[in-house]
Scaffold this motif. Structure first.
Motif, PDB file in Angstrom:
ATOM      1  N   ASP A 141       0.820  -1.211   0.000  1.00 25.39           N
ATOM      2  CA  ASP A 141       0.000   0.000   0.000  1.00 25.39           C
ATOM      3  C   ASP A 141       0.854   1.261   0.000  1.00 25.39           C
ATOM      4  O   ASP A 141       0.435   2.304  -0.519  1.00 25.39           O
ATOM      5  CB  ASP A 141      -0.923   0.029   1.224  1.00 25.39           C
ATOM      6  CG  ASP A 141      -1.972  -1.064   1.182  1.00 25.39           C
ATOM      7  OD1 ASP A 141      -2.218  -1.596   0.079  1.00 25.39           O
ATOM      8  OD2 ASP A 141      -2.544  -1.387   2.240  1.00 25.39           O
ATOM      9  N   GLY A 142       2.044   1.158   0.595  1.00 25.65           N
ATOM     10  CA  GLY A 142       2.888   2.343   0.726  1.00 25.65           C
ATOM     11  C   GLY A 142       3.644   2.693  -0.535  1.00 25.65           C
ATOM     12  O   GLY A 142       4.290   3.741  -0.576  1.00 25.65           O
ATOM     13  N   SER A 143       3.592   1.854  -1.504  1.00 23.78           N
ATOM     14  CA  SER A 143       4.279   2.054  -2.780  1.00 23.78           C
ATOM     15  C   SER A 143       5.751   1.700  -2.644  1.00 23.78           C
ATOM     16  O   SER A 143       6.453   2.190  -1.756  1.00 23.78           O
ATOM     17  CB  SER A 143       4.138   3.489  -3.297  1.00 23.78           C
ATOM     18  OG  SER A 143       4.966   3.685  -4.429  1.00 23.78           O
ATOM     19  N   SER A 144       6.202   0.868  -3.535  1.00 27.52           N
ATOM     20  CA  SER A 144       7.598   0.432  -3.517  1.00 27.52           C
ATOM     21  C   SER A 144       8.550   1.538  -3.950  1.00 27.52           C
ATOM     22  O   SER A 144       9.767   1.352  -3.941  1.00 27.52           O
ATOM     23  CB  SER A 144       7.776  -0.782  -4.443  1.00 27.52           C
ATOM     24  OG  SER A 144       7.446  -0.439  -5.775  1.00 27.52           O
ATOM     25  N   ASP A 145       8.011   2.685  -4.340  1.00 27.52           N
ATOM     26  CA  ASP A 145       8.864   3.790  -4.780  1.00 27.52           C
ATOM     27  C   ASP A 145       9.075   4.847  -3.708  1.00 27.52           C
ATOM     28  O   ASP A 145       9.836   5.784  -3.910  1.00 27.52           O
ATOM     29  CB  ASP A 145       8.243   4.478  -6.021  1.00 27.52           C
ATOM     30  CG  ASP A 145       8.085   3.525  -7.188  1.00 27.52           C
ATOM     31  OD1 ASP A 145       8.890   2.576  -7.273  1.00 27.52           O
ATOM     32  OD2 ASP A 145       7.166   3.716  -7.985  1.00 27.52           O
ATOM     33  N   ASP A 146       8.395   4.730  -2.579  1.00 26.68           N
ATOM     34  CA  ASP A 146       8.437   5.767  -1.552  1.00 26.68           C
ATOM     35  C   ASP A 146       9.398   5.362  -0.439  1.00 26.68           C
ATOM     36  O   ASP A 146       9.077   4.558   0.426  1.00 26.68           O
ATOM     37  CB  ASP A 146       7.035   5.990  -0.990  1.00 26.68           C
ATOM     38  CG  ASP A 146       6.949   7.250  -0.145  1.00 26.68           C
ATOM     39  OD1 ASP A 146       7.996   7.674   0.389  1.00 26.68           O
ATOM     40  OD2 ASP A 146       5.839   7.799  -0.019  1.00 26.68           O
ATOM     41  N   GLU A 147      10.582   5.942  -0.446  1.00 25.79           N
ATOM     42  CA  GLU A 147      11.607   5.573   0.523  1.00 25.79           C
ATOM     43  C   GLU A 147      11.210   5.955   1.945  1.00 25.79           C
ATOM     44  O   GLU A 147      11.541   5.244   2.898  1.00 25.79           O
ATOM     45  CB  GLU A 147      12.938   6.237   0.172  1.00 25.79           C
ATOM     46  CG  GLU A 147      14.082   5.773   1.061  1.00 25.79           C
ATOM     47  CD  GLU A 147      15.445   6.122   0.492  1.00 25.79           C
ATOM     48  OE1 GLU A 147      16.457   5.744   1.126  1.00 25.79           O
ATOM     49  OE2 GLU A 147      15.505   6.751  -0.583  1.00 25.79           O
TER      50      GLU A 147
END
Length: 294
Positions: free
Chosen positions: A228-234
């Motif tokens: 849900d947090g997105s694999s692109d958001d560090e």
């Protein structure tokens, strides 16, 4: 050299756990010959149990269990006490196991690949990572069980709580009963600690436990949060790493609460004066001189 003998594997595993217990200061009430903070915990309950017996309280407890059609069996004071000792050992083991697996769990912030020049985080879960996640709800459940047994023990000195609720008592029930029926007992600093814990710290702990039991296991929740947090958001994965790593500190603190809670409970019961009434009830009061502070 590969270890293939099951006995040797068990011994090696236990030695790792023992090292963790010592390094992290994890203790059960049964450790050090049943000594905690320099106090012999096995001897703490004797004065309270003797007074309860002399006042006829244990006899009344037996009557209550008969009336609600439940077996007293292991609910007597001494068996209930040894159950508390055992559960703290269980909690220590669960937390020690988490410390054992923790160095090998996946740290998401270091798990990424580049695609078209952009960093993408991935969650390639290892066996150690999965076992760490699946042990977390078990540790929560062991701590919950401990506080439930603390509630059972305290209810044994206020059996009308058990009768009123037909044996379906939860951690907060005896404290609510005492505060409403016997407000004079709130002069006990030991009881105040327990009541404060029941109102403030415990609900937050139990809310987390209830989520694992009634909604999602931690392993599924963690993976779902990653998706849900997105694999692109560090920033998301860094926060997830921090929250998961901090669970060890949190659970270790909960074990400390359990051990302290036992001392406060016993100190309160030992300053409790019980007097039988003609109608079969009991009067509860404090002697006015608290025991040595914990």
């Amino acid at each position: 050299m590969e270890i293939t003998d099951p006995r040797a594997i068990i011994d090696s595993y236990n030695n790792l756990l023992f090292d963790i217990y010592q390094r992290e200061g994890l203790q059960a009430l049964s450790d050090n010959q049943y000594t905690f903070k320099g106090i012999s915990v096995m001897a703490l309950s004797n004065p309270a149990i003797v007074r309860a017996g002399q006042a006829g309280l244990y006899k009344r407890l037996q009557q209550v269990f008969t009336e609600i059609n439940k077996e007293l069996s292991d609910k007597n004071y001494y068996y209930a006490e040894t159950e508390l000792f055992s559960i703290t050992g269980e909690i220590k083991y669960r937390i020690g196991t988490l410390y054992l697996y923790h160095p090998y769990i996946l740290q998401l912030k270091y798990s990424y690949r580049y695609h078209n020049g952009k960093k993408h985080f991935v969650y390639d879960q290892t066996l150690e990572d999965a076992r760490f996640n699946r042990e977390i709800p078990i540790a929560f459940e062991s701590i919950y069980k401990y506080w439930q047994r603390i509630s059972d023990y305290l209810s044994g000195f206020f059996p009308e709580v058990i009768l009123k609720l037909r044996g379906k008592t939860y951690f907060h029930h005896p404290f609510e009963h005492i505060c409403s029926k016997y407000p004079q007992l709130m002069n006990s600093e030991n009881l105040k600690w327990l009541v404060d814990f029941s109102k403030n710290e415990y609900p937050k702990f139990n809310g987390r436990r209830q989520f694992f039991v009634h909604q999602k296991g931690y392993d599924n929740e963690f993976f779902g949060k990653f998706l849900d947090g997105s694999s692109d958001d560090e920033s998301v994965v860094v926060q997830m790493d921090e929250e998961r790593n901090n669970l060890l500190v949190y659970l270790k603190a909960q074990l400390d609460h359990c051990l302290d809670g036992y001392l406060y409970l016993m100190a309160f019961l030992n300053e409790l004066y019980i007097q039988p009434e003609k109608d079969g009830g009991f009067l509860y009061s404090l002697p006015g001189a608290p025991l040595t502070p914990i």
